[in-house]
Design an enzyme around this catalytic site. Structure first.
Site, PDB file in Angstrom:
ATOM      1  N   ASP A 315       0.835  -1.204   0.000  1.00  0.00           N
ATOM      2  CA  ASP A 315       0.000   0.000   0.000  1.00  0.00           C
ATOM      3  C   ASP A 315       0.870   1.255   0.000  1.00  0.00           C
ATOM      4  O   ASP A 315       0.562   2.252   0.647  1.00  0.00           O
ATOM      5  CB  ASP A 315      -0.968   0.006   1.194  1.00  0.00           C
ATOM      6  N   GLY A 334      -1.568   7.517   4.532  1.00  0.00           N
ATOM      7  CA  GLY A 334      -0.669   6.848   3.596  1.00  0.00           C
ATOM      8  C   GLY A 334       0.741   6.744   4.119  1.00  0.00           C
ATOM      9  O   GLY A 334       1.184   7.574   4.918  1.00  0.00           O
TER      10      GLY A 334
END
Lengths: 432, 316
Positions: A315, A334
């Site tokens: 990710d 993130g």
């Protein structure tokens, strides 16, 4: 990548782990013409082609290169965060030989011409393999499906709206129905934005103490459960992009028991960190979906070990100072991760939570198979996309050493055990 | 055709759909229609079998070819034909369908031709009036005269319907033409295929009497008749299919795809066509196209339906 083939290469004295057939044994591996020519314990020096170069692996692991099926690259549009050049350098350093980039770019990858552009850029500037996922809906707006047929023909390996969920069940139903005709894989981020509301981290005691808005696990489970019903209705191939909690595992288990064409991934972050790592508002630990509890983390690790969760992803999501050096609630979610995915995942091996072959399978064989890519195996004739791993080398991560343009790693200053010694793509050393 | 004139009588008050028609009734209507094909090619096209009768064309949905085809059919048979279109009707002023029906019924029409956007609306109206009702298309349910004219066109070109393989391609989900054709062709022992993306196929399509294909190359193999359907513009931008380009690429009938069918396969389209969406201009206007002949057959078939129903109307 240079056009001339290097001379034959022998990786000798290695521990060959091939998750594709479940073997784990000492041996050597011969590479010629970019593919695995031969491998096993019986390879003798006198049977090698002329001019073979030999590398003594000193008993280290040789495994299929990693396939990271959730990796954000900033091209086109966000080159200041990451380019194909910088992302593939980071990937190579992390033993990742294939990255699957996400369509949340500017413009969005929702047109065959952009897929074509990306593949050309990857050919010209990348040092590992790059395959794009295309958008599931036009402009990621969640309203109109994209051209699955033409995009797939152009080279899109799956269809996703990145970190966005398609909230309209009718849109999702029609997209799944149409996808099935083209055998297109739908990859979905399962998080209902309405239930997320103002939430920025896992909902619970810890969010209450920090005074931060919470995201209940139901934001994930309700969307995931809906999707399972739609898969049953439509027969579409479906992959849950990133599940985070014990309850979601039960949903995936039930769907698989019913024989639905469903797979699931978990990020290496959710396997190795929990909500407590946010500590005093560390924005590098702000993720989407959020880090959950230690109980959830352990359940996810078990699920990787027994194969209920098929795939582990990085990710990888480069964010820099301007989006991270902010109050927690305002910071972007993130974390970079393609370079640290393997060493971080090895924590599960060292902790005895996930056996090494199962771990490597979730990082290479399983994603390659799901996406229909040729890697993920040490079989003869397979592309020589390989990683050489020293399982036990201790080191401390310094984020300034990362190859990514952004340094937002939740593992900064973390102690690691095991690192990538060498990475090969099509038989060429791209790292080490 | 030198055989004796057909004395076929449609032994029912309404024609609401193909569903329920026997193969004998279908054949009877087609045979009668053949006589009108001949008549329509003469200078003197008039008959007097509907003289004194009043035909009302009640179109709640815009239509050019069907409405004018019914109008011409009625006039050639000698009926007084009145067109009522939505724009002028009381529906715009809030009148319900039933009230409209009762109002019209009070004018003593003999035949009512009706088109409506809602499936079942024609049948509902037929229960409230004393005259004959012909369905000119109700929602996504049936369009019986289109199926009859398609059958007549096929029969005239292939000599038969039975054992032919007919592929119906495209937006079958929203197509009343497809439903009526599937029923008729099955009744006449033809083999029917449905080809289209799953988003445009009705649920349980196989149960309707078709073989389902999602791929034109597979679906068109050994096909005698390729029947294309219109795809509405609002359905081709991401809701049912992603785009016109993608739809035409995979499902539009061009010369390359037509080559998958039998060499003597014939192409049909109920119109109006979207050239470059479901059919290329070269195929639509090509040697294998029956599209213009379908329009001619439309008038003949509608004359046959009107006459066969009128023969059953009370004369007192």
């Amino acid at each position: 990548m240079p056009l001339t083939d290097p001379r034959p290469l022998l990786l000798a004295n290695a521990r060959l782990i091939d998750p594709a057939d479940g073997t784990d044994r000492p041996g050597s591996l011969l590479i010629e013409g970019g593919v695995i020519r031969d491998q096993g314990t019986e390879l003798r020096p006198d049977s090698l082609p002329d001019g073979t170069e030999t590398i003594d692996c000193e008993g280290r692991v040789v495994a299929p290169g990693l396939v990271d099926m959730r990796c954000f690259v900033g091209e086109p549009g966000y080159e200041y965060r990451e380019t194909i050049a910088s992302a593939t350098k980071a990937a190579a350093a992390g033993g990742v030989t294939t990255i699957v980039c996400q369509p949340s770019t500017e413009p969005v990858i929702d047109d065959p011409a952009i897929v074509d552009f990306l593949l050309r850029r990857a050919r010209d500037t990348g040092i590992v393999r790059v395959h794009p996922m295309a958008a599931l809906t036009k402009k990621l707006a969640g309203r109109e499906m994209t051209e699955f047929g033409l995009l797939k023909a152009a080279g899109a390996v799956a269809f996703t709206d990145g970190a966005r969920s398609v909230t309209d069940a009718l849109v999702m139903r029609r997209a799944m129905t149409y996808a099935r005709d083209f055998d297109a894989l739908i990859v979905h981020h399962t998080e209902d934005p309405n239930l997320i509301g103002e939430g920025v981290m896992n909902e619970g005691e810890f969010s209450s103490r920090l005074g931060l808005g919470g995201i209940p696990v139901e934001a994930e489970t309700i969307m995931l459960e809906r999707d399972m019903r739609l898969v049953k209705l439509t027969g579409a191939r479906y992959h849950a992009a990133s599940i985070t909690c014990r309850d979601s595992l039960a949903i995936i288990a039930r769907a698989k028991n019913e024989g639905l064409p469903v797979t699931a991934a978990v990020t290496v972050n959710h396997l190795t960190l929990n909500e407590n790592d946010i500590g005093s508002y560390r924005t590098f630990c702000k993720l989407s979906p959020p880090l959950r509890t230690e109980d959830d983390r352990l359940a996810l690790a078990d699920a990787v070990a027994d194969g209920l969760v098929d795939i582990v992803v990085s990710d990888h999501d480069p964010q820099d100072v301007e989006t991270k050096r902010l109050p927690f609630a305002e910071a972007a979610p993130g974390a970079v991760g393609v370079e640290t995915m393997l060493p971080a995942a090895l924590r599960l091996h060292h902790a005895g939570l996930v056996p090494l072959p199962a771990l490597l399978k979730s990082l290479s064989t399983a994603p390659a198979k799901l996406l229909g890519l040729p890697g993920g195996t040490l079989a003869r004739g397979a592309p020589a996309d390989l990683v050489v791993i020293d399982l036990d080398e201790p080191w401390v991560l310094d984020r300034d050493d990362l190859h990514s343009k952004c340094k937002n790693s939740p593992f900064d200053e973390a102690r690691m055990t095991g690192r990538v010694v060498r990475t090969l793509v099509a038989g060429r050393t791209v790292h080490g | 055709m030198t055989s004796a004139p057909s004395s076929f009588v449609l032994n029912r008050r309404h024609l609401l759909g193909i569903e329920g028609l026997s193969p004998q009734e279908i054949t009877g209507l087609l045979d009668l229609a053949e006589e009108f094909v001949t008549l329509n090619r003469q200078v003197e096209k008039k008959r007097t079998t509907l003289r004194g009768r009043t035909q009302i064309n009640l179109f709640f949905e815009a239509s050019t070819r069907t409405q004018s085809s019914f109008e011409l059919a009625g006039k050639r048979l000698g009926a007084d034909v009145m067109n009522m279109s939505v724009a002028q009707s009381s529906i715009k002023k809030g009148e319900t369908l039933i009230d409209t029906a009762l109002t019209l019924n009070a004018m003593h029409p003999d035949i009512l031709i009706m088109r409506h956007a809602a499936s079942g609306a024609v049948e509902l109206l037929s229960k409230k009036v004393d005259c004959s009702v012909v369905n000119a298309g109700d929602g996504t349910h049936e369009h019986p005269t289109q199926a009859l004219l398609d059958a007549l066109t096929i029969r005239r070109n292939k000599g038969r319907l039975e054992r032919l393989t007919v592929a119906i391609c495209g937006d079958i989900l929203h197509s009343r033409v497809a439903r009526s054709n599937i029923i008729l062709l099955n009744a006449m022992q033809a083999r029917v295929r449905a080809i289209g993306p799953s988003t445009l196929l009705p649920a349980a399509a196989e149960r309707l009497g078709v073989e389902v294909y999602r791929d034109m190359q597979e679906g068109l193999k050994d096909v005698d008749i390729v029947m294309m359907l219109r795809l509405q513009r609002e359905r081709m931008n991401g809701s049912f299919v992603p785009s016109v380009q993608e739809y035409f690429h995979f499902y539009g009938l061009d010369e390359a795809k037509l080559r998958y069918a039998k060499p003597d396969a014939l192409v049909m389209h109920p119109g109006p066509m979207n050239r470059g969406v479901e059919i290329s201009t070269s195929v639509a206007d090509g040697a294998q196209s029956l599209i213009r002949e379908q329009v001619e057959m439309g008038v003949a078939v509608r004359m046959a339906v009107l006459e066969a129903l009128a023969r059953n109307l009370p004369n007192a």
